[in-house]
Design a protein around this motif. Structure first.
Motif, PDB file in Angstrom:
ATOM      1  N   GLN A 203     -23.708  17.212  11.839  1.00  0.00           N
ATOM      2  CA  GLN A 203     -22.849  16.937  12.985  1.00  0.00           C
ATOM      3  C   GLN A 203     -23.026  15.488  13.435  1.00  0.00           C
ATOM      4  OE1 GLN A 203     -23.558  19.462  16.320  1.00  0.00           O
ATOM      5  NE2 GLN A 203     -21.923  18.606  17.561  1.00  0.00           N
ATOM      6  N   THR A 204     -21.917  14.813  13.610  1.00  0.00           N
ATOM      7  CA  THR A 204     -21.950  13.398  13.957  1.00  0.00           C
ATOM      8  C   THR A 204     -22.476  13.198  15.376  1.00  0.00           C
ATOM      9  OG1 THR A 204     -20.063  12.978  12.523  1.00  0.00           O
ATOM     10  CG2 THR A 204     -20.578  11.298  14.175  1.00  0.00           C
ATOM     11  N   LEU A 205     -23.383  12.259  15.527  1.00  0.00           N
ATOM     12  CA  LEU A 205     -23.851  11.840  16.846  1.00  0.00           C
ATOM     13  C   LEU A 205     -23.112  10.556  17.212  1.00  0.00           C
ATOM     14  CD1 LEU A 205     -27.710  12.432  16.504  1.00  0.00           C
ATOM     15  CD2 LEU A 205     -25.978  13.973  17.415  1.00  0.00           C
ATOM     16  N   HIS A 206     -22.274  10.635  18.214  1.00  0.00           N
ATOM     17  CA  HIS A 206     -21.401   9.512  18.546  1.00  0.00           C
ATOM     18  C   HIS A 206     -22.137   8.496  19.417  1.00  0.00           C
ATOM     19  CE1 HIS A 206     -17.832  11.283  16.775  1.00  0.00           C
ATOM     20  NE2 HIS A 206     -18.122  12.421  17.376  1.00  0.00           N
ATOM     21  N   LEU A 207     -22.074   7.260  19.008  1.00  0.00           N
ATOM     22  CA  LEU A 207     -22.703   6.183  19.762  1.00  0.00           C
ATOM     23  C   LEU A 207     -21.993   5.950  21.091  1.00  0.00           C
ATOM     24  CD1 LEU A 207     -25.061   4.225  19.492  1.00  0.00           C
ATOM     25  CD2 LEU A 207     -23.506   2.569  18.475  1.00  0.00           C
ATOM     26  N   LYS A 208     -20.721   6.327  21.173  1.00  0.00           N
ATOM     27  CA  LYS A 208     -19.971   6.131  22.416  1.00  0.00           C
ATOM     28  C   LYS A 208     -20.576   6.935  23.559  1.00  0.00           C
ATOM     29  CE  LYS A 208     -16.456   4.296  22.925  1.00  0.00           C
ATOM     30  NZ  LYS A 208     -16.161   2.930  23.434  1.00  0.00           N
ATOM     31  N   ASN A 209     -21.115   8.112  23.240  1.00  0.00           N
ATOM     32  CA  ASN A 209     -21.758   8.914  24.285  1.00  0.00           C
ATOM     33  C   ASN A 209     -22.979   8.200  24.844  1.00  0.00           C
ATOM     34  OD1 ASN A 209     -19.848  10.910  23.870  1.00  0.00           O
ATOM     35  ND2 ASN A 209     -21.130  12.046  22.439  1.00  0.00           N
ATOM     36  N   LEU A 210     -23.797   7.640  23.944  1.00  0.00           N
ATOM     37  CA  LEU A 210     -24.957   6.877  24.396  1.00  0.00           C
ATOM     38  C   LEU A 210     -24.527   5.654  25.195  1.00  0.00           C
ATOM     39  CD1 LEU A 210     -27.614   6.810  21.518  1.00  0.00           C
ATOM     40  CD2 LEU A 210     -27.904   7.658  23.848  1.00  0.00           C
ATOM     41  N   GLU A 211     -23.483   5.001  24.745  1.00  0.00           N
ATOM     42  CA  GLU A 211     -22.994   3.817  25.448  1.00  0.00           C
ATOM     43  C   GLU A 211     -22.586   4.173  26.878  1.00  0.00           C
ATOM     44  OE1 GLU A 211     -20.106   0.244  24.145  1.00  0.00           O
ATOM     45  OE2 GLU A 211     -19.108   2.183  24.307  1.00  0.00           O
ATOM     46  N   LYS A 212     -21.923   5.290  27.041  1.00  0.00           N
ATOM     47  CA  LYS A 212     -21.515   5.725  28.382  1.00  0.00           C
ATOM     48  C   LYS A 212     -22.727   5.982  29.258  1.00  0.00           C
ATOM     49  CE  LYS A 212     -19.084   9.423  30.829  1.00  0.00           C
ATOM     50  NZ  LYS A 212     -18.361  10.712  30.708  1.00  0.00           N
ATOM     51  N   GLN A 213     -23.747   6.641  28.695  1.00  0.00           N
ATOM     52  CA  GLN A 213     -24.949   6.952  29.464  1.00  0.00           C
ATOM     53  C   GLN A 213     -25.723   5.684  29.820  1.00  0.00           C
ATOM     54  OE1 GLN A 213     -26.683   9.600  26.651  1.00  0.00           O
ATOM     55  NE2 GLN A 213     -25.338  11.317  27.174  1.00  0.00           N
ATOM     56  N   PHE A 214     -25.903   4.793  28.833  1.00  0.00           N
ATOM     57  CA  PHE A 214     -26.594   3.530  29.101  1.00  0.00           C
ATOM     58  C   PHE A 214     -25.867   2.740  30.193  1.00  0.00           C
ATOM     59  CE2 PHE A 214     -29.324   4.266  25.616  1.00  0.00           C
ATOM     60  CZ  PHE A 214     -30.289   3.267  25.569  1.00  0.00           C
ATOM     61  N   THR A 215     -24.562   2.652  30.076  1.00  0.00           N
ATOM     62  CA  THR A 215     -23.782   1.857  31.026  1.00  0.00           C
ATOM     63  C   THR A 215     -23.856   2.440  32.429  1.00  0.00           C
ATOM     64  OG1 THR A 215     -22.264   1.156  29.272  1.00  0.00           O
ATOM     65  CG2 THR A 215     -21.483   0.957  31.531  1.00  0.00           C
ATOM     66  N   THR A 216     -23.734   3.753  32.542  1.00  0.00           N
ATOM     67  CA  THR A 216     -23.766   4.384  33.857  1.00  0.00           C
ATOM     68  C   THR A 216     -25.112   4.184  34.539  1.00  0.00           C
ATOM     69  OG1 THR A 216     -22.207   6.071  33.087  1.00  0.00           O
ATOM     70  CG2 THR A 216     -23.421   6.548  35.097  1.00  0.00           C
ATOM     71  N   VAL A 217     -26.192   4.380  33.805  1.00  0.00           N
ATOM     72  CA  VAL A 217     -27.525   4.183  34.389  1.00  0.00           C
ATOM     73  C   VAL A 217     -27.722   2.729  34.794  1.00  0.00           C
ATOM     74  CG1 VAL A 217     -29.997   4.304  33.951  1.00  0.00           C
ATOM     75  CG2 VAL A 217     -28.516   6.097  33.099  1.00  0.00           C
ATOM     76  N   ALA A 218     -27.267   1.795  33.957  1.00  0.00           N
ATOM     77  CA  ALA A 218     -27.404   0.372  34.297  1.00  0.00           C
ATOM     78  C   ALA A 218     -26.649   0.036  35.576  1.00  0.00           C
ATOM     79  CB  ALA A 218     -26.899  -0.485  33.139  1.00  0.00           C
ATOM     80  N   LYS A 219     -25.451   0.595  35.732  1.00  0.00           N
ATOM     81  CA  LYS A 219     -24.676   0.344  36.953  1.00  0.00           C
ATOM     82  C   LYS A 219     -25.384   0.922  38.172  1.00  0.00           C
ATOM     83  CE  LYS A 219     -20.054   0.051  34.884  1.00  0.00           C
ATOM     84  NZ  LYS A 219     -18.717   0.698  34.781  1.00  0.00           N
ATOM     85  N   VAL A 220     -25.954   2.107  38.021  1.00  0.00           N
ATOM     86  CA  VAL A 220     -26.687   2.717  39.121  1.00  0.00           C
ATOM     87  C   VAL A 220     -27.864   1.834  39.532  1.00  0.00           C
ATOM     88  CG1 VAL A 220     -28.181   4.652  39.747  1.00  0.00           C
ATOM     89  CG2 VAL A 220     -26.000   5.082  38.609  1.00  0.00           C
ATOM     90  N   LEU A 221     -28.639   1.381  38.553  1.00  0.00           N
ATOM     91  CA  LEU A 221     -29.818   0.564  38.860  1.00  0.00           C
ATOM     92  C   LEU A 221     -29.425  -0.760  39.504  1.00  0.00           C
ATOM     93  CD1 LEU A 221     -31.886   1.219  35.612  1.00  0.00           C
ATOM     94  CD2 LEU A 221     -32.332   2.123  37.902  1.00  0.00           C
ATOM     95  N   LEU A 222     -28.379  -1.386  38.977  1.00  0.00           N
ATOM     96  CA  LEU A 222     -27.923  -2.639  39.592  1.00  0.00           C
ATOM     97  C   LEU A 222     -27.374  -2.403  40.990  1.00  0.00           C
ATOM     98  CD1 LEU A 222     -26.205  -4.568  36.655  1.00  0.00           C
ATOM     99  CD2 LEU A 222     -28.357  -5.096  37.792  1.00  0.00           C
ATOM    100  N   GLY A 223     -26.697  -1.278  41.184  1.00  0.00           N
ATOM    101  CA  GLY A 223     -26.175  -0.955  42.512  1.00  0.00           C
ATOM    102  C   GLY A 223     -27.294  -0.784  43.525  1.00  0.00           C
ATOM    103  N   ILE A 224     -28.360  -0.077  43.127  1.00  0.00           N
ATOM    104  CA  ILE A 224     -29.513   0.093  44.013  1.00  0.00           C
ATOM    105  C   ILE A 224     -30.151  -1.260  44.313  1.00  0.00           C
ATOM    106  CG2 ILE A 224     -31.880   0.963  44.098  1.00  0.00           C
ATOM    107  CD1 ILE A 224     -30.014   3.132  44.684  1.00  0.00           C
ATOM    108  N   TYR A 225     -30.299  -2.073  43.276  1.00  0.00           N
ATOM    109  CA  TYR A 225     -30.909  -3.397  43.453  1.00  0.00           C
ATOM    110  C   TYR A 225     -30.107  -4.252  44.434  1.00  0.00           C
ATOM    111  CZ  TYR A 225     -32.531  -8.099  42.281  1.00  0.00           C
ATOM    112  OH  TYR A 225     -33.003  -9.377  42.340  1.00  0.00           O
TER     113      TYR A 225
END
Length: 678
Positions: A203-225
């Motif tokens: 079963q293919t593991l899509h990099l787009k899913n990881l990209e979405k998760q990485f991006t969302t967490v980064a936005k959250v951390l920058l928002g808190i900062y």
């Protein structure tokens, strides 16, 4: 059929599950909730301070009595200002001209206290959020009023405590998510990519899913900062003692996430060998692609590939060759398909240090020598500046296409053994063995990649015996049954690197059949008409009980050139079964005549009282599939010759072994075939 999930091919330790019991699919939803919580709920809590200031200002609290000279807008004027601000920010405010009931100071204070205990009470009014957030910036203008009003100061202090607690909760949750993304999910994708490079079909593991998760967490951390910085700029209340630590915590998590965000999405591959990546030839162009998983619009990065950066083997392994790119390239990331991507096309290598041919000092062969490509970028954002690196999987650099087979053996072996970074480029100095279960999966993947069909247990059993040599020593019995079954306990048989790569019965022999299938037998193999790897003894066992005319297509057992043959069963006058095998057809012959054409026109000749007779001995594909309909369906069309004529078919003929009493059979049971010459 070999099952694809019979072993833990990922090689990921199971203790991750005990340390992080949360399902990552649930985290995808959690990330979105956190982001909404950050941008909405926290804003609501912060906005409570602003609303308290406005309400107290409208009602002429004690603060106004202490400053009688300062003129305040009336309730109606304040209402108009609020409406205009709400409309200017694109949000819906109170209806213009509506009358609002004035509230007492006690009522306002009570409502503010309720907001302290229930900061999310206004979540059913999302249209107010952005307007309230803009109003927070006005708090510093009311600094004097807040300071002089004890009740309001206490309420604001309580609200600030709530804000900080929410921010701390989010950072604590984000810490766990960052840990899972960087130490579990990303390595899992990299392991999947390793196996995909050598033909895995899971079963293919899509990099787009990881990209979405990485991006969302980064936005959250920058928002808190950014919120923490804003709270310092307001400077209304005494700063929370933990805020500097929270700032550092947010930046540390952000840095940990970002340093892992650079990945090689497409490993180096030459265009003519798309099914065999990680093999590069000197002077031949190849391509590769990298992606940055944190897709924030403000980020602007350039990335540069470097060959064999900081590779210790270049200093420690004698005879280690050195290479470099033919051109120095640095490219910026581009927003492609919603992600930050850089594609390096038309790259090529040049050799800067060669080895002494035939020298005994060369510890590794050319195809065992592993190299690596690193991608470098400098990250500058949010007062952070650091270097980020990502590396390709190890590549083998060849100087001749004749080395592709051996190079691919190294790629398969290394990627099966190596399950996590850092990569061991000197692995083939002391290569570890593989279990037969591991190796059999890898071999089966190769045949699926080429011909969309896995190897069954009977075929794998024969290959095991060819590579390990167990049957020659009488250790492994013949597999039984129609499809065969592996012998219990032999899945753990260890196969060493030399037996697989250097033995004439090993990978070189197997790869020749892959090439034969790819060039001449693709449709027959894909549709299951070729049994493939099976011993002559097993062929006789399978055909003896079948009806006359049943034939079976199989590969040769000899260690010479890859070839295919067919065996069929006949009955003599005493109804005794006779299994005959025709002389194998090589690549050279199959390049002139399609195998389907040969089977369709193959005839046995005999002479009865001076009259020549012919018959077709090939009537049923094993086990009992009539030949003609299937051959008509899959038969390849003849191509015009160079002189423009469509050549007449030349049927293959042989003397009938039944009529001639088997005089033409060789000692090994093979029947000589002859081509009618023009």
């Amino acid at each position: 059929m070999l099952t694809k999930n019979s072993v833990n091919i990922y090689g990921t330790p199971h203790n991750h599950r005990t340390k992080y019991p949360v399902n990552i699919s649930a985290f995808t939803c959690t990330l979105d909730i956190i982001y909404l919580f950050l941008t909405k709920t926290n804003v609501i809590v912060l906005s409570s301070i602003s609303l308290s200031v406005q309400h107290l200002s409208r009602n002429g609290t004690a603060a106004s009595s202490r400053n009688p000279e300062k003129k305040r807008p009336s309730g109606t004027q304040m209402e108009k200002i609020t409406v205009e601000e709400g409309n200017s920010s694109g949000t819906a405010g109170p209806v213009r001209g509506s009358k609002r009931k004035r509230k007492s100071s006690e009522t306002v204070s009570k409502e503010a206290e309720n907001r302290c205990s229930n900061p999310g009470m206004e979540q059913n009014q999302p249209e107010e959020l952005m307007k309230w957030f803009m109003e927070v910036d006005q708090l510093h203008e009311n600094h004097k009023e807040v300071k002089e009003n004890a009740l309001l100061a206490n309420i604001c202090a309580a609200l600030e405590e709530k804000i900080v607690q929410h921010q701390l909760n989010i950072l604590t949750h984000a810490d766990q998510i960052v840990e899972i993304l960087t130490n579990v999910e990303l390595p899992k994708w990299k392991r999947w990519q390793q196996l995909a490079c050598i033909g895995i079909q899971l079963q293919t593991l899509h990099l787009k899913n990881l990209e979405k998760q990485f991006t969302t967490v980064a936005k959250v951390l920058l928002g808190i900062y950014k919120q923490l910085l804003k709270q310092q700029d307001w400077n209304i209340f005494s700063l929370h003692a933990s805020m500097p630590k929270m700032e550092n915590f947010a930046l540390t998590l952000f840095r940990k996430l970002v340093t892992k965000a650079l990945v090689v999405e497409k490993q180096p591959v030459m265009q003519n060998y798309s099914q065999r990546p990680l093999i590069l030839k000197v002077g031949v162009q190849f391509s590769m692609t990298v992606r940055f998983l944190v897709n924030i619009p403000e980020i602007w990065l350039k990335v540069k590939p470097v060959f064999d950066k900081d590779v210790e083997e270049a200093k420690t392994v004698k005879g280690f060759r050195l290479f470099d790119f033919n051109k120095d390239v640095m490219k910026p990331f581009e927003d492609t398909d919603g992600g930050l991507v850089v594609e390096f096309g038309q790259m090529s290598l040049k050799e800067t240090k060669s080895r002494i041919k035939g020298s005994s000092e060369n510890l590794l062969t050319v195809t065992e020598e592993l190299h690596i490509i690193k991608f470098m970028t400098e990250f500058q954002y949010a007062r952070q500046m650091f270097n980020i690196e990502a590396s390709s999987l190890p590549v083998v650099v060849i100087s001749s296409t004749s080395q592709v087979t051996n190079a691919w053996a190294s790629i398969m072996w290394w990627n099966t053994v190596s399950t996590s970074e850092p990569w061991d480029l000197s692995l083939f100095l002391h290569p570890p063995p593989l279990t037969w279960e591991q190796l059999s999966q890898v071999l089966s993947w190769q045949f699926y990649t080429i011909g969309q069909r896995w190897l069954d247990e009977m075929q794998l059993s024969m290959l095991r015996d060819k590579i390990v040599g167990a049957r020659e020593n009488g250790e492994v019995p013949e597999a039984g049954g129609t499809t065969g079954a592996d012998v219990e306990g032999h899945c753990d048989v260890l196969v060493d690197w030399r037996s697989f790569s250097k033995n004439e019965s090993g990978w070189i022999w197997i790869d020749a059949f892959l090439d034969l299938i790819k060039k001449h037998l693709l449709d027959l193999w894909k549709n299951g008409y070729i049994m493939g790897f099976v011993t002559s003894k097993r062929v006789k066992q399978l055909l003896q009980e079948k009806q006359s005319g049943t034939f079976l297509l199989h590969f040769t057992e000899s260690n010479g050139d890859a070839a295919i043959t067919f065996s069929w069963v006949d009955r003599d006058s005493n109804d005794k079964s006779i299994v005959t095998t025709v002389e194998p057809y090589t690549k050279k012959e199959l390049s002139k005549h399609d195998l389907l054409h040969i089977i369709y026109h193959f005839r046995l000749e005999s002479n009865l009282w001076g009259f020549p007779l012919q018959r077709d001995p090939l009537l049923y594909f094993y086990p009992d599939v009539p030949k003609d309909p299937n051959l008509e369906k899959h038969k390849s069309p003849e191509s015009p010759s160079e002189d423009g004529y469509l050549r007449r078919a030349h049927p293959f003929k042989a003397d009938d072994p039944i009529a001639s009493g088997n005089d033409d059979l060789e000692e090994n049971g093979q029947l000589i075939h002859n081509t009618v010459k023009t």
